[in-house]
Design a protein around this motif. Sequence first.
Motif, PDB file in Angstrom:
ATOM      1  N   HIS A   1     -13.559  -1.927 -13.543  1.00  0.00           N
ATOM      2  CA  HIS A   1     -12.295  -1.512 -13.004  1.00  0.00           C
ATOM      3  C   HIS A   1     -12.112  -1.739 -11.999  1.00  0.00           C
ATOM      4  CE1 HIS A   1     -12.184   0.521 -16.991  1.00  0.00           C
ATOM      5  NE2 HIS A   1     -12.886   1.487 -16.603  1.00  0.00           N
ATOM      6  N   LYS A   2     -11.061  -2.362 -11.252  1.00  0.00           N
ATOM      7  CA  LYS A   2     -10.747  -2.261  -9.714  1.00  0.00           C
ATOM      8  C   LYS A   2      -9.713  -1.645  -9.266  1.00  0.00           C
ATOM      9  CE  LYS A   2     -14.302  -5.525  -9.237  1.00  0.00           C
ATOM     10  NZ  LYS A   2     -15.337  -5.120 -10.760  1.00  0.00           N
ATOM     11  N   LEU A   3      -9.560  -0.922  -8.102  1.00  0.00           N
ATOM     12  CA  LEU A   3      -8.664  -0.098  -7.801  1.00  0.00           C
ATOM     13  C   LEU A   3      -8.133  -0.823  -6.288  1.00  0.00           C
ATOM     14  CD1 LEU A   3      -6.612   2.567  -7.720  1.00  0.00           C
ATOM     15  CD2 LEU A   3      -8.530   3.562  -6.431  1.00  0.00           C
ATOM     16  N   TYR A   4      -6.842  -1.068  -6.449  1.00  0.00           N
ATOM     17  CA  TYR A   4      -6.066  -1.166  -5.096  1.00  0.00           C
ATOM     18  C   TYR A   4      -5.234   0.177  -4.667  1.00  0.00           C
ATOM     19  CZ  TYR A   4      -2.492  -3.030  -2.044  1.00  0.00           C
ATOM     20  OH  TYR A   4      -1.611  -3.299  -0.747  1.00  0.00           O
ATOM     21  N   VAL A   5      -5.318   0.582  -3.568  1.00  0.00           N
ATOM     22  CA  VAL A   5      -4.537   1.515  -2.789  1.00  0.00           C
ATOM     23  C   VAL A   5      -4.132   1.402  -1.481  1.00  0.00           C
ATOM     24  CG1 VAL A   5      -6.233   2.928  -2.483  1.00  0.00           C
ATOM     25  CG2 VAL A   5      -4.055   4.194  -2.996  1.00  0.00           C
ATOM     26  N   ARG A   6      -2.909   1.569  -1.088  1.00  0.00           N
ATOM     27  CA  ARG A   6      -2.571   1.548   0.120  1.00  0.00           C
ATOM     28  C   ARG A   6      -1.527   2.477   0.831  1.00  0.00           C
ATOM     29  NH1 ARG A   6       2.036  -1.324   2.941  1.00  0.00           N
ATOM     30  NH2 ARG A   6       3.005  -1.616   1.012  1.00  0.00           N
ATOM     31  N   VAL A   7      -1.631   2.973   1.849  1.00  0.00           N
ATOM     32  CA  VAL A   7      -0.681   3.680   2.223  1.00  0.00           C
ATOM     33  C   VAL A   7       0.395   3.043   3.131  1.00  0.00           C
ATOM     34  CG1 VAL A   7      -0.397   5.846   4.138  1.00  0.00           C
ATOM     35  CG2 VAL A   7      -2.493   5.449   2.966  1.00  0.00           C
TER      36      VAL A   7
ATOM     37  N   ARG B   1     -10.725   8.203   4.111  1.00  0.00           N
ATOM     38  CA  ARG B   1      -9.413   8.471   4.393  1.00  0.00           C
ATOM     39  C   ARG B   1      -8.559   6.751   4.705  1.00  0.00           C
ATOM     40  NH1 ARG B   1      -9.244  12.776   9.399  1.00  0.00           N
ATOM     41  NH2 ARG B   1      -9.709  14.732   7.964  1.00  0.00           N
ATOM     42  N   LEU B   2      -7.472   6.847   4.364  1.00  0.00           N
ATOM     43  CA  LEU B   2      -6.525   5.739   4.425  1.00  0.00           C
ATOM     44  C   LEU B   2      -5.576   6.084   5.246  1.00  0.00           C
ATOM     45  CD1 LEU B   2      -6.753   4.099   0.927  1.00  0.00           C
ATOM     46  CD2 LEU B   2      -7.864   3.271   3.055  1.00  0.00           C
ATOM     47  N   TYR B   3      -5.449   5.554   6.549  1.00  0.00           N
ATOM     48  CA  TYR B   3      -4.293   6.000   7.630  1.00  0.00           C
ATOM     49  C   TYR B   3      -3.194   4.888   7.206  1.00  0.00           C
ATOM     50  CZ  TYR B   3      -7.468   8.880   9.840  1.00  0.00           C
ATOM     51  OH  TYR B   3      -8.363   9.941  10.257  1.00  0.00           O
ATOM     52  N   GLY B   4      -2.152   5.423   7.870  1.00  0.00           N
ATOM     53  CA  GLY B   4      -0.670   4.448   7.752  1.00  0.00           C
ATOM     54  C   GLY B   4      -1.194   2.929   7.799  1.00  0.00           C
ATOM     55  N   GLY B   5      -0.748   2.126   6.776  1.00  0.00           N
ATOM     56  CA  GLY B   5      -0.925   0.759   6.688  1.00  0.00           C
ATOM     57  C   GLY B   5      -2.430   0.403   6.212  1.00  0.00           C
ATOM     58  N   ASP B   6      -3.196   1.383   5.993  1.00  0.00           N
ATOM     59  CA  ASP B   6      -4.402   0.741   5.622  1.00  0.00           C
ATOM     60  C   ASP B   6      -4.664   0.558   4.095  1.00  0.00           C
ATOM     61  OD1 ASP B   6      -5.725   1.308   8.022  1.00  0.00           O
ATOM     62  OD2 ASP B   6      -6.741   3.185   7.485  1.00  0.00           O
ATOM     63  N   PHE B   7      -5.413  -0.111   3.611  1.00  0.00           N
ATOM     64  CA  PHE B   7      -5.547  -0.315   2.156  1.00  0.00           C
ATOM     65  C   PHE B   7      -7.247  -0.328   1.966  1.00  0.00           C
ATOM     66  CE2 PHE B   7      -6.198  -4.703   3.656  1.00  0.00           C
ATOM     67  CZ  PHE B   7      -7.116  -5.163   3.000  1.00  0.00           C
ATOM     68  N   ALA B   8      -7.397  -0.237   0.444  1.00  0.00           N
ATOM     69  CA  ALA B   8      -8.756  -0.203   0.062  1.00  0.00           C
ATOM     70  C   ALA B   8      -8.564  -1.134  -1.317  1.00  0.00           C
ATOM     71  CB  ALA B   8      -9.327   1.138  -0.388  1.00  0.00           C
ATOM     72  N   PHE B   9      -9.720  -1.845  -1.742  1.00  0.00           N
ATOM     73  CA  PHE B   9      -9.744  -2.470  -2.633  1.00  0.00           C
ATOM     74  C   PHE B   9     -11.184  -2.006  -3.186  1.00  0.00           C
ATOM     75  CE2 PHE B   9     -10.866  -6.122  -5.639  1.00  0.00           C
ATOM     76  CZ  PHE B   9      -9.628  -5.909  -6.633  1.00  0.00           C
ATOM     77  N   ILE B  10     -11.235  -1.422  -4.111  1.00  0.00           N
ATOM     78  CA  ILE B  10     -12.783  -0.795  -4.530  1.00  0.00           C
ATOM     79  C   ILE B  10     -13.042  -1.069  -6.203  1.00  0.00           C
ATOM     80  CG2 ILE B  10     -12.851   0.761  -2.814  1.00  0.00           C
ATOM     81  CD1 ILE B  10     -11.963   3.121  -4.626  1.00  0.00           C
ATOM     82  N   PRO B  11     -14.365  -0.842  -6.614  1.00  0.00           N
ATOM     83  CA  PRO B  11     -14.695  -0.913  -7.810  1.00  0.00           C
ATOM     84  C   PRO B  11     -14.666   0.823  -8.307  1.00  0.00           C
ATOM     85  CG  PRO B  11     -16.670  -1.019  -6.608  1.00  0.00           C
ATOM     86  CD  PRO B  11     -15.444  -1.074  -5.670  1.00  0.00           C
ATOM     87  N   TRP B  12     -14.562   0.763  -9.507  1.00  0.00           N
ATOM     88  CA  TRP B  12     -14.515   2.127 -10.203  1.00  0.00           C
ATOM     89  C   TRP B  12     -15.144   2.151 -11.460  1.00  0.00           C
ATOM     90  CZ3 TRP B  12      -9.991   4.359 -13.298  1.00  0.00           C
ATOM     91  CH2 TRP B  12     -10.254   5.654 -13.536  1.00  0.00           C
ATOM     92  N   LEU B  13     -16.123   2.986 -11.821  1.00  0.00           N
ATOM     93  CA  LEU B  13     -16.633   3.202 -13.152  1.00  0.00           C
ATOM     94  C   LEU B  13     -15.723   3.710 -14.010  1.00  0.00           C
ATOM     95  CD1 LEU B  13     -20.288   4.164 -12.248  1.00  0.00           C
ATOM     96  CD2 LEU B  13     -19.566   2.026 -13.275  1.00  0.00           C
TER      97      LEU B  13
END
Length: 132
Positions: A69-75, A95-107
């Motif tokens: 699984h792959k997760l994208y999340v953005r503030v 933490r993700l601050y204003g405008g930050d994003f992450a794209f991470i693997p998830w088991l």
Amino acid sequence: TMATTTATLQLQSSDLTGDVLSLNQSSTLRKAGVSTGLDQTTGVGRKTTTSTAEYTLFDAADYTDSKAHKLYVRVVSSNATEFVTVSLGSTAMGRLYGGDFAFIPWLGNSDIKITPSVSTELALEYFLIFET
């Protein structure tokens, strides 16, 4: 037909290190251990909160454990002082601050949880690509 999804990350800086930093990586998103592309998605979602209470973004019980699984999340906020804390189960990942994003693997074996830093409106955009 097989779904084909490519993720690309580009990092550039002229002054972070002594040399110019320019990294550009791409990857085709595939199911665990095979060459078949990931073919399930939640679609792009958006959640706006008005509380600092932690909430579950993705419940692990709804997904198969130990998959790719792959997760994208953005503030969505552009306010640099606002943030969300992203947790995997009871462990804060960061933490993700204003405008930050992450794209991470998830088991898929621990819930993805979000804790907003402010009780004023704070929007989060998210997307999960997963396999069954």
